[in-house]
Write a protein that holds these residues in place. Structure first.
Motif, PDB file in Angstrom:
ATOM      1  N   ALA A   1       0.839  -1.246  -0.124  1.00 18.08           N
ATOM      2  CA  ALA A   1      -0.009  -0.044   0.081  1.00 18.08           C
ATOM      3  C   ALA A   1       0.755   1.421  -0.096  1.00 18.08           C
ATOM      4  O   ALA A   1       0.632   2.394  -0.614  1.00 18.08           O
TER       5      ALA A   1
ATOM      6  N   ASP B   1      -7.845   1.518  -1.029  1.00 19.18           N
ATOM      7  CA  ASP B   1      -8.364   2.736   0.249  1.00 19.18           C
ATOM      8  C   ASP B   1      -7.315   2.941   1.011  1.00 19.18           C
ATOM      9  O   ASP B   1      -6.888   4.028   1.156  1.00 19.18           O
ATOM     10  N   GLU B   2      -6.347   2.145   1.507  1.00 20.18           N
ATOM     11  CA  GLU B   2      -5.266   2.308   2.262  1.00 20.18           C
ATOM     12  C   GLU B   2      -4.137   3.271   1.624  1.00 20.18           C
ATOM     13  O   GLU B   2      -3.917   4.293   2.069  1.00 20.18           O
TER      14      GLU B   2
ATOM     15  N   GLU C   1      -5.652   6.801   0.911  1.00 24.53           N
ATOM     16  CA  GLU C   1      -5.523   7.510   2.196  1.00 24.53           C
ATOM     17  C   GLU C   1      -4.321   8.174   2.420  1.00 24.53           C
ATOM     18  O   GLU C   1      -4.188   9.276   2.978  1.00 24.53           O
TER      19      GLU C   1
ATOM     20  N   GLU D   1       1.033   5.083  12.606  1.00 29.28           N
ATOM     21  CA  GLU D   1       1.195   4.393  11.363  1.00 29.28           C
ATOM     22  C   GLU D   1       1.007   5.445  10.231  1.00 29.28           C
ATOM     23  O   GLU D   1       1.867   5.178   9.246  1.00 29.28           O
ATOM     24  N   LEU D   2      -0.120   6.348  10.040  1.00 32.32           N
ATOM     25  CA  LEU D   2      -0.250   7.090   9.179  1.00 32.32           C
ATOM     26  C   LEU D   2       1.140   8.340   9.244  1.00 32.32           C
ATOM     27  O   LEU D   2       1.619   8.665   8.059  1.00 32.32           O
TER      28      LEU D   2
ATOM     29  N   ASP E   1       3.858   6.637   7.814  1.00 33.42           N
ATOM     30  CA  ASP E   1       3.851   6.671   6.375  1.00 33.42           C
ATOM     31  C   ASP E   1       4.201   7.772   5.621  1.00 33.42           C
ATOM     32  O   ASP E   1       4.975   7.980   4.447  1.00 33.42           O
TER      33      ASP E   1
END
Length: 182
Positions: free
Chosen positions: A43, A78-79, A82, A120-121, A124
């Motif tokens: 992702a 979706d991931e 985002e 986690e975001l 990322d």
């Protein structure tokens, strides 16, 4: 999924958009490859390939308007979408200084909303930011000369969010800069 995304990027003209180090498409593919070399999950690699779809704080050319987010999600998941949205929405001046803090203050440049994304975001976002900026610094010496000190400060602050392979890449690309501590 990545093949579909590349085909769509071509349909939208990414191979014709000038970008430091060549074309936007070439940059996007290098960012995806760099994330892959760091062992990023699929992702995040797909987000790397599409990170400029909505434009960014540093590159305003958008391939799609935000109203078409569902279309990108249908292609990359979706991931990944985002992550692309978060990257595009990041008001860098307001968000980067606190991104590594537990209570990060992330400002959405599209809505003005301030919130604290999940860890986690934030990881990322940091990893994608590193891949994006390090690709440019590696391929364009003028970019590295102009922005290297700021990148050094940014990635030093974000080191706790970066994977070990990303930190190694920071050292390899920016290691000649005085004060490097990542």
């Amino acid at each position: 999924m990545s093949d579909r995304a590349v085909a769509w990027l071509r349909t939208l003209g990414a191979q014709e958009i000038s970008h430091p180090g060549g074309t936007l498409l070439a940059h996007l593919e290098r960012v995806q490859g760099l994330l892959g070399s760091w062992g990023a999950r699929p992702a995040l690699r797909r987000a790397g390939l599409c990170h400029a779809f909505y434009g960014t704080d540093g590159f305003p050319t958008a391939l799609l308007p935000l109203a078409r987010r569902a279309e990108l999600a249908a292609v990359i998941g979706d991931e990944a979408e985002e992550i692309v949205y978060l990257y595009a929405a990041c008001d860098r001046a307001a968000s980067h200084p606190t991104l590594a803090l537990e209570e990060a203050s992330f400002r959405n440049r599209f809505t003005g909303r301030v919130h604290s994304p999940a860890l986690e975001l934030r990881r990322d976002l940091a990893e994608l930011s590193a891949a994006n900026e390090l690709d440019l610094a590696r391929i364009d010496p003028a970019f590295r000369e102009a922005w290297g000190a700021e990148l050094l400060a940014l990635f030093t602050r974000l080191r706790g969010l970066l994977s070990e392979p990303a930190r190694r890449e920071c050292r390899a690309v920016l290691g000649g800069l005085e004060g490097w501590t990542v």
